[in-house]
Write a protein that holds these residues in place. Structure first.
Motif, PDB file in Angstrom:
ATOM      1  N   ASP A   1     -15.783 -18.194  32.439  1.00  0.00           N
ATOM      2  CA  ASP A   1     -14.652 -17.272  32.361  1.00  0.00           C
ATOM      3  C   ASP A   1     -14.270 -16.755  33.746  1.00  0.00           C
ATOM      4  N   GLU A   2     -15.274 -16.488  34.581  1.00  0.00           N
ATOM      5  CA  GLU A   2     -14.985 -16.034  35.944  1.00  0.00           C
ATOM      6  C   GLU A   2     -14.305 -17.145  36.746  1.00  0.00           C
ATOM      7  N   LEU A   3     -14.782 -18.373  36.575  1.00  0.00           N
ATOM      8  CA  LEU A   3     -14.169 -19.507  37.273  1.00  0.00           C
ATOM      9  C   LEU A   3     -12.740 -19.734  36.783  1.00  0.00           C
ATOM     10  N   TRP A   4     -12.516 -19.494  35.506  1.00  0.00           N
ATOM     11  CA  TRP A   4     -11.171 -19.661  34.951  1.00  0.00           C
ATOM     12  C   TRP A   4     -10.190 -18.690  35.617  1.00  0.00           C
ATOM     13  N   ASP A   5     -10.663 -17.467  35.869  1.00  0.00           N
ATOM     14  CA  ASP A   5      -9.784 -16.461  36.466  1.00  0.00           C
ATOM     15  C   ASP A   5      -9.362 -16.830  37.891  1.00  0.00           C
ATOM     16  N   ARG A   6     -10.182 -17.648  38.547  1.00  0.00           N
ATOM     17  CA  ARG A   6      -9.803 -18.070  39.903  1.00  0.00           C
ATOM     18  C   ARG A   6      -9.612 -19.584  39.998  1.00  0.00           C
ATOM     19  N   ARG A   7      -9.151 -20.150  38.905  1.00  0.00           N
ATOM     20  CA  ARG A   7      -9.000 -21.613  38.818  1.00  0.00           C
ATOM     21  C   ARG A   7      -8.009 -22.178  39.821  1.00  0.00           C
TER      22      ARG A   7
END
Length: 280
Positions: free
Chosen positions: A17-23
């Motif tokens: 989810d954190e990686l998705w926010d900075r995808r």
């Protein structure tokens, strides 16, 4: 159709989810992110995680985190050369390599990130990333299991069947074919449509999320985009008025509902179709 639910019990690492926010900033050079994302897709590949499941109340539960992991993999995996015999490929996604107990006929293609349970048979066909194929299921020649499509156990996908894929938005419900279903040759099931347990869909039918489904004997309308449990259904059309005139619009007709004991009896399907002048 019943609205999908988002899973809160995902086995996927919440770092996704954190990686998705900075995808937008992710690249193949992000080694730590790539390691996490590859591990998440490996879990889907192994059947530890699933993009969607059918809950006890009959609703489809979507694991948004699993779909996010698949989408992120396209950001962090570099293009690479691969080969299968004389066939050469250039893609970000490798082919699947785990086929324990699965019969894979030459010409079948399965992408990494799809899970196929033991006992399934894959004729020359295509199964995309995020797809799930249950035990005892036959994916017949030229059938396609689209991205994230979920196919249950003891299902027969006949030749040329097309199950549509869905990746975006992440919480969108995929195509779901439940246990013991039969999908006839050249059927198209797309846009998050659903074939419920034990249902039989006659050849050439087109089922989308907005397709009207009617009982041929009563005229009752079922939920759109769903073939009811144990129904024998075929593609049809109905007249609809437009400013330019009346035109035939596609729909699905439920000819009959099989008794519980008839779920596995393909002869019962053929008899019903012949009775109504429909080819099997």
């Amino acid at each position: 159709m019943s609205a999908p639910k988002t899973s809160i019990d995902s086995p996927i690492d919440p770092i996704i989810d954190e990686l998705w926010d900075r995808r937008a900033d992710l690249t193949p050079d992000d080694a730590d992110a790539r390691k996490t994302i590859v591990a998440a897709v490996d879990a889907i590949d192994a059947g530890i995680a699933r993009v969607a499941t059918v809950a006890a109340d009959g609703s489809v539960v979507v694991d948004e985190r699993a779909k996010r992991a698949i989408l992120l993999s396209f950001k962090v995996l570099p293009m690479a050369e691969s080969a299968a015999g004389d066939f050469q490929y250039h893609d970000r996604m490798p082919l699947k390599t785990r086929f324990d107990g699965v019969r894979v006929v030459p010409g079948a293609i399965v992408r990494w990130g799809a899970h196929v349970q033991p006992g399934a048979i894959l004729m020359p066909s295509y199964t995309n990333i995020g797809g799930y194929v249950g035990a005892g299921t036959l994916v017949d020649t030229w059938a396609t299991v689209g991205s994230c499509a979920q196919v249950g156990s003891n299902v027969h996908l006949s030749g040329g069947v097309g199950l549509g894929g869905v990746l975006e938005p992440p919480n969108a419900v995929p195509v779901v074919i439940e246990d013991d279903a039969f999908v006839g040759s050249r059927c198209m099931v797309v846009d998050g449509a659903r074939v419920r347990r034990g249902a039989k869909l006659g050849a050439g039918a087109i089922l989308t999320a907005s397709t009207h489904v009617f009982d041929a004997n009563t005229g009752e309308e079922y939920p759109r985009g769903e073939i009811p449990e144990r129904a024998v259904a075929v593609g049809s059309s109905r007249l609809k008025s437009f400013p330019g005139g009346e035109f035939a619009m596609p729909c699905i007709l439920v000819l009959r509902t099989l008794a519980e004991g008839e779920i596995h009896d393909k002869l019962a399907l053929n008899d019903v179709l012949r009775e109504h002048g429909v080819a099997g």
